[in-house]
Design an enzyme around this catalytic site. Sequence first.
Site, PDB file in Angstrom:
ATOM      1  N   GLU A  43     -12.399  25.537  62.531  1.00  0.00           N
ATOM      2  CA  GLU A  43     -11.337  25.552  63.529  1.00  0.00           C
ATOM      3  C   GLU A  43     -11.734  24.792  64.781  1.00  0.00           C
ATOM      4  O   GLU A  43     -12.909  24.519  65.025  1.00  0.00           O
ATOM      5  CB  GLU A  43     -11.002  27.002  63.917  1.00  0.00           C
ATOM      6  CG  GLU A  43     -10.375  27.778  62.812  1.00  0.00           C
ATOM      7  CD  GLU A  43     -10.041  29.207  63.193  1.00  0.00           C
ATOM      8  OE1 GLU A  43      -9.361  29.862  62.395  1.00  0.00           O
ATOM      9  OE2 GLU A  43     -10.460  29.676  64.279  1.00  0.00           O
ATOM     10  N   CYS A  52      -9.224  22.694  56.753  1.00  0.00           N
ATOM     11  CA  CYS A  52      -9.192  23.769  55.758  1.00  0.00           C
ATOM     12  C   CYS A  52     -10.413  23.683  54.842  1.00  0.00           C
ATOM     13  O   CYS A  52     -10.990  22.605  54.645  1.00  0.00           O
ATOM     14  CB  CYS A  52      -7.927  23.672  54.913  1.00  0.00           C
ATOM     15  SG  CYS A  52      -6.393  23.943  55.824  1.00  0.00           S
ATOM     16  N   GLU A  54     -10.527  23.895  51.600  1.00  0.00           N
ATOM     17  CA  GLU A  54     -10.283  23.051  50.435  1.00  0.00           C
ATOM     18  C   GLU A  54     -10.474  21.575  50.778  1.00  0.00           C
ATOM     19  O   GLU A  54     -11.088  20.823  50.015  1.00  0.00           O
ATOM     20  CB  GLU A  54      -8.856  23.270  49.901  1.00  0.00           C
ATOM     21  CG  GLU A  54      -8.582  24.688  49.452  1.00  0.00           C
ATOM     22  CD  GLU A  54      -8.045  25.579  50.571  1.00  0.00           C
ATOM     23  OE1 GLU A  54      -7.359  26.556  50.239  1.00  0.00           O
ATOM     24  OE2 GLU A  54      -8.302  25.315  51.765  1.00  0.00           O
ATOM     25  N   CYS A  85      -2.939  26.283  51.443  1.00  0.00           N
ATOM     26  CA  CYS A  85      -1.745  25.930  52.209  1.00  0.00           C
ATOM     27  C   CYS A  85      -1.048  24.745  51.528  1.00  0.00           C
ATOM     28  O   CYS A  85      -1.595  24.131  50.606  1.00  0.00           O
ATOM     29  CB  CYS A  85      -2.117  25.574  53.658  1.00  0.00           C
ATOM     30  SG  CYS A  85      -2.980  23.996  53.850  1.00  0.00           S
ATOM     31  N   CYS A  88      -3.057  21.491  51.557  1.00  0.00           N
ATOM     32  CA  CYS A  88      -4.196  21.489  50.629  1.00  0.00           C
ATOM     33  C   CYS A  88      -3.743  21.426  49.179  1.00  0.00           C
ATOM     34  O   CYS A  88      -4.413  20.822  48.347  1.00  0.00           O
ATOM     35  CB  CYS A  88      -5.087  22.696  50.880  1.00  0.00           C
ATOM     36  SG  CYS A  88      -6.086  22.484  52.375  1.00  0.00           S
TER      37      CYS A  88
END
Length: 140
Positions: A43, A52, A54, A85, A88
């Site tokens: 983050e 992310c 992935e 998400c 991803c």
Amino acid sequence: MTDPIITAAVAARLAAHAPYSRFLVGAALRCDDGSIHAGCNVENAAYPEGVCAEASAISAMVLAGGRRITAIAIAGAGPRPCTPCGGCRQKLSEFALPEAEILMVDEAATVLMRSALGELLPYAFNAAAFAARDSALDNS
């Protein structure tokens, strides 16, 4: 015996940098050559600038020369599966066939959900769209 991609995803989750959401995610993927590549979410205070898990694992795979994902494990926490998400799912479809297995696990490596990528993203926009376009252009 636990699948090595599950073990790698659970371990990657512990390395995540998620000071804002405190939602740690790890991912690991297996390539067609059997190699495993892991990643974690990272983050940033400017939320849209994060990465992310992935996407992080895909980057590690590409850096190592991999190009075809056969399976992926995503590790979250708690009783609900941590699904990829939308972004991803699209990124995974660039490197995986629709039948690629996705395992969503908790922090104890318990499989909460199994799915094929094609079930999570049934109408992926991928290289086939360009092939269809090129065929149409060739026929005009």
